[in-house]
Design a protein around this motif. Sequence first.
Motif, mmCIF file in Angstrom:
data_model
loop_
_atom_site.group_PDB
_atom_site.id
_atom_site.type_symbol
_atom_site.label_atom_id
_atom_site.label_comp_id
_atom_site.label_asym_id
_atom_site.label_seq_id
_atom_site.Cartn_x
_atom_site.Cartn_y
_atom_site.Cartn_z
ATOM 1 N N ALA A 32 28.855 42.580 54.687
ATOM 2 C CA ALA A 32 28.875 41.184 55.132
ATOM 3 C C ALA A 32 30.008 40.385 54.472
ATOM 4 N N VAL A 33 30.547 40.918 53.381
ATOM 5 C CA VAL A 33 31.699 40.288 52.726
ATOM 6 C C VAL A 33 32.919 41.107 53.134
ATOM 7 N N PRO A 34 33.694 40.612 54.114
ATOM 8 C CA PRO A 34 34.825 41.394 54.614
ATOM 9 C C PRO A 34 35.920 41.567 53.567
ATOM 10 N N LEU A 35 36.772 42.553 53.778
ATOM 11 C CA LEU A 35 37.887 42.796 52.854
ATOM 12 C C LEU A 35 38.699 41.532 52.616
ATOM 13 N N SER A 36 38.828 40.694 53.634
ATOM 14 C CA SER A 36 39.619 39.469 53.501
ATOM 15 C C SER A 36 39.025 38.481 52.510
ATOM 16 N N LYS A 37 37.775 38.683 52.137
ATOM 17 C CA LYS A 37 37.089 37.809 51.169
ATOM 18 C C LYS A 37 36.862 38.512 49.841
ATOM 19 N N ARG A 38 37.669 39.548 49.585
ATOM 20 C CA ARG A 38 37.562 40.305 48.335
ATOM 21 C C ARG A 38 38.915 40.316 47.635
ATOM 22 N N LEU A 39 38.883 40.087 46.329
ATOM 23 C CA LEU A 39 40.088 40.056 45.506
ATOM 24 C C LEU A 39 39.938 41.024 44.343
ATOM 25 N N ALA A 40 40.851 41.990 44.270
ATOM 26 C CA ALA A 40 40.875 42.929 43.143
ATOM 27 C C ALA A 40 41.929 42.469 42.150
ATOM 28 N N VAL A 41 41.555 42.444 40.883
ATOM 29 C CA VAL A 41 42.465 42.069 39.805
ATOM 30 C C VAL A 41 42.627 43.313 38.942
ATOM 31 N N GLU A 42 43.829 43.871 38.937
ATOM 32 C CA GLU A 42 44.076 45.155 38.286
ATOM 33 C C GLU A 42 45.447 45.146 37.624
ATOM 34 N N ALA A 43 45.474 45.317 36.306
ATOM 35 C CA ALA A 43 46.739 45.324 35.564
ATOM 36 C C ALA A 43 47.416 46.684 35.707
ATOM 37 N N ALA A 44 47.552 47.110 36.953
ATOM 38 C CA ALA A 44 48.204 48.375 37.293
ATOM 39 C C ALA A 44 48.585 48.299 38.762
ATOM 40 N N SER A 45 48.890 49.425 39.336
ATOM 41 C CA SER A 45 49.335 49.513 40.720
ATOM 42 C C SER A 45 48.257 49.049 41.711
ATOM 43 N N PRO A 46 48.681 48.486 42.831
ATOM 44 C CA PRO A 46 47.719 48.126 43.870
ATOM 45 C C PRO A 46 47.222 49.338 44.661
#
Length: 110
Positions: free
Chosen positions: A53-67
């Motif tokens: 119900a939470v689409p990818l467009s409403k998700r934020l990944a924070v990663e101190a490395a490669s996307p």
Amino acid sequence: MILMGTGSELPLCYDAAETVRESGKNVRVVSLPCWEKFLEQDAEYQESVLPAAVPLSKRLAVEAASPFGWGTFAGNTITIDRFGISAPGGDIAKFFGFTTENVVEAAMKL
């Protein structure tokens, strides 16, 4: 929305989530330290952590490395896509946007 990270980025996600919630938005913070282990879990568990119900467009990944690889779990990232920059850790973090303020700004755009 969902803010997620794998380790040292999680405090940024938690702090940003508190600020974003003050604007009335629903925010979930997810620790996702091992994609492989997560994907080994049954569908019910995966859905409980990252609901469809939470689409990818409403998700934020924070990663101190490669996307690389985050597209499976999040439509938005704050990551590092290059090498060769040298400076004190705090300066590098700020340069690449690993600040609570930047995570809040990115989350508010979701």
